[in-house]
Design a protein around this motif. Structure first.
Motif, PDB file in Angstrom:
ATOM      1  N   ARG A 132      22.167 -22.842   9.960  1.00 20.59           N
ATOM      2  CA  ARG A 132      23.524 -23.354  10.157  1.00 20.59           C
ATOM      3  C   ARG A 132      24.297 -23.370   8.852  1.00 20.59           C
ATOM      4  O   ARG A 132      23.806 -23.899   7.849  1.00 20.59           O
ATOM      5  N   ASN A 170      26.229 -29.570  19.192  1.00 23.60           N
ATOM      6  CA  ASN A 170      25.872 -29.177  17.822  1.00 23.60           C
ATOM      7  C   ASN A 170      24.684 -28.222  17.819  1.00 23.60           C
ATOM      8  O   ASN A 170      24.747 -27.115  17.276  1.00 23.60           O
ATOM      9  N   THR A 207      19.440 -38.381  18.129  1.00 26.20           N
ATOM     10  CA  THR A 207      19.560 -38.869  19.506  1.00 26.20           C
ATOM     11  C   THR A 207      18.203 -38.725  20.207  1.00 26.20           C
ATOM     12  O   THR A 207      17.697 -39.670  20.826  1.00 26.20           O
TER      13      THR A 207
HETATM   14  N1  F0G Z   1      25.202 -36.759  17.197  1.00 32.82           N
HETATM   15  C1  F0G Z   1      25.514 -35.529  16.757  1.00 32.82           C
HETATM   16  C2  F0G Z   1      25.988 -34.499  17.724  1.00 32.82           C
HETATM   17  C3  F0G Z   1      25.368 -35.226  15.405  1.00 32.82           C
HETATM   18  O1  F0G Z   1      25.661 -34.006  14.986  1.00 32.82           O
HETATM   19  C4  F0G Z   1      24.925 -36.234  14.522  1.00 32.82           C
HETATM   20  C5  F0G Z   1      24.759 -35.970  13.108  1.00 32.82           C
HETATM   21  C6  F0G Z   1      24.628 -37.509  15.029  1.00 32.82           C
HETATM   22  C7  F0G Z   1      24.789 -37.728  16.377  1.00 32.82           C
HETATM   23  C8  F0G Z   1      24.159 -38.624  14.153  1.00 32.82           C
HETATM   24  O2  F0G Z   1      25.194 -39.106  13.382  1.00 32.82           O
HETATM   25  O3  F0G Z   1      24.558 -38.586  11.017  1.00 32.82           O
HETATM   26  O4  F0G Z   1      26.306 -40.266  11.547  1.00 32.82           O
HETATM   27  O5  F0G Z   1      23.958 -40.758  12.001  1.00 32.82           O
HETATM   28  N2  F0G Z   1      24.780 -34.821  12.632  1.00 32.82           N
HETATM   29  C9  F0G Z   1      24.734 -34.456  11.228  1.00 32.82           C
HETATM   30  C10 F0G Z   1      24.658 -32.973  11.136  1.00 32.82           C
HETATM   31  C11 F0G Z   1      23.712 -35.167  10.426  1.00 32.82           C
HETATM   32  O6  F0G Z   1      24.449 -32.489  10.019  1.00 32.82           O
HETATM   33  O7  F0G Z   1      24.833 -32.286  12.145  1.00 32.82           O
HETATM   34  P1  F0G Z   1      24.980 -39.709  11.901  1.00 32.82           P
END
Ligand code: F0G
Length: 459
Positions: free
Chosen positions: A404, A185, A127
């Motif tokens: 993590r 996250n 993001t």
């Molecule tokens: N937003 C959040 C809060 C995320 O945790 C992730 C991806 C994305 C957007 C992007 O999404 O991977 O489908 O393109 N998080 C993963 C992680 C990669 O390991 O936390 P994506």
């Protein structure tokens, strides 16, 4: 006698996993340049790299897969997906994308321009990347409490309304929207309360701004609202989710998390103008509007996954497992971001490897140590992930430095949690002997953590 807690499902298919020797792991990690992203999956025993796209689909989801409609335009599976999204969120307009970052790419192409400021709570790295690559600023307005890993408060993912209002007051004309990540996250899988979402809405309305939810783990967020926030105990997860989305104008979604599919994502919104603007970028980047980078069968499986994972029992099973791992770490005195997050435990590396200087990346060092100890692959969410400041090019040491341990949905058992905790305890017991970390040999200018090459510091 009270019956103990148990999973809300039984297992129909299994996948063998392999152990390895320490000598093998030493060799593999060296070949991977001390970056666990570069390891082969078969070199990993228990994989906690991510909860993204790693979940186990249910029998209903596999059945739905067989029923997928692969029509290029107007796929029945798209309409099934759209109906479920509409029912859960209230949003009428849906654009599928191949994953979450693609949703960001499509929507931000329409909404973010050079010089903009996008306030939010600990933007995820993709993001942030999609904002910064457009020469805009991702302004972190997370509550300060999130930085104190030992502080136990229920909604550590919240937006600080004072920081948000200051940004709105000073730069209203540069702010295209506010983005709230549910759950947060980067701050440790920590939830955002309904009261906080309401406060963000109030401020957005005051300054005539729209709000996007980055909704990758919205169902887990709803679970925490139900179990922690006053007034929600008797509401269903679906009711809570709807109430959350009533406070937003649109969402980006990585369906690989709370959608429990291995690939997929979408944009949804209540505003026709946003839909029309995003449409223009979906077609060249992702594909036609009723598939946007997804197979028909994957949309069908996602429709079921969203429906299933907005049921309490499924979420309770999952979050209970994460809490179980946390309880073992408590027993061993290992510090992590408290309370346990929805999708992961985040070990506070700066409190474990106190002899490793920050310039040598303690959390990355701990990630390597845990892999060497037992073949367990975690993921650094710390100084390497934070990238360099786009202007000064200095490392960003201002945030947390965490390891993590992301728990895949419906994949590992509580016995695996015991192995993870024991392996960490072994590393923890020899923490004082670990005095050197890692240093960077090569890095990409943006989102470096996937491909960074490292070596043991000073060697
Ligand atoms: N937003 C959040 C809060 C995320 O945790 C992730 C991806 C994305 C957007 C992007 O999404 O991977 O489908 O393109 N998080 C993963 C992680 C990669 O390991 O936390 P994506």
């Amino acid at each position: 006698m009270e019956l103990p807690f148990a999973e809300s499902w039984k297992i129909k298919m299994v996948e063998p996993i392999k152990k390895s020797t320490r000598a093998e792991r030493e060799q593999w990690l060296k070949e991977a340049n001390y970056n666990v992203f570069q390891l082969e999956g078969d070199q990993v025993y228990i994989d906690l790299l991510t909860d993204s796209g790693t979940g186990a689909m249910s029998d209903r989801q596999w059945a739905a897969l067989m029923m997928g409609d692969e029509s290029y335009a107007g796929s029945r599976s798209f309409y099934q997906l759209k109906d479920v999204i509409n029912r859960i969120t209230g949003f009428d307009y849906v654009i599928p994308t191949h994953q979450g970052r693609a949703a960001e790419n499509v929507l931000f192409s329409a909404l973010v321009k050079e010089g903009d400021i996008v306030p939010g709570n600990s933007h995820f790295d993709t993001t942030k990347g999609h904002i910064e690559s457009r020469k805009a600023v991702a302004l972190d307005c997370t509550v300060d409490e999130a930085k104190d890993t030992q502080l136990e408060i229920p909604f550590k993912g919240n937006v600080d309304p004072k920081k948000l209002e200051a940004a709105l007051e000073q730069n209203a004309d540069k702010i295209p929207f506010i983005i709230v990540t549910i759950t947060n996250n980067t701050a440790g899988g920590q939830p955002v309360s309904m009261a906080n979402l309401r406060e963000v809405r109030r401020l957005a309305d005051k300054y005539n701004k729209r709000v996007i939810f980055d909704s990758a783990r919205f169902a887990e967020n709803a679970y925490f609202i139900k179990t922690r926030e006053e007034g929600y105990a008797d509401k269903t997860i679906k009711e809570i989710a709807h109430e959350m989305f009533d406070l937003a104008d649109g969402m980006t979604m990585s369906a690989k998390k709370d959608g429990i599919v291995n690939m997929g994502g979408f944009i949804a919104t209540r505003h026709e103008d946003w839909y029309e603007a995003a449409k223009k970028f979906c077609i060249p980047f992702e594909g036609y509007l009723t598939y946007g980078g997804m197979n028909g069968r994957d949309m069908a499986a996602l429709a079921v996954g969203l429906d299933e994972n907005t049921e309490f029992d499924n979420l309770e099973t999952r979050i209970h497992q994460v809490e179980y791992l946390a309880s073992l770490l408590d027993e061993y005195g290992i510090p992590y971001q408290r309370p346990a997050g929805g999708h992961a435990i985040f070990i506070d590396a700066s409190k474990v490897l106190t002899n490793v200087p920050k310039e040598e990346f303690p959390a990355q060092t701990l990630t390597c140590e845990l892999y060497l100890e037992a073949g367990i692959r975690g993921c650094e969410i710390g100084y390497i992930l934070a990238d360099r400041d786009p202007v000064t090019r200095e490392n960003r040491f201002g945030g947390l430095d965490l390891l993590r341990l992301a728990i895949a949905r419906r994949v590992y058992t509580d016995n695996h949690m015991k192995v993870i905790a024991a392996a960490l305890k072994n590393v923890y017991d020899r923490r004082n002997e670990i005095t050197r970390g890692v240093e960077i040999v090569w890095e990409a200018p943006l989102m470096r953590h996937f491909t960074v090459k490292l070596k043991p510091a000073g060697k």
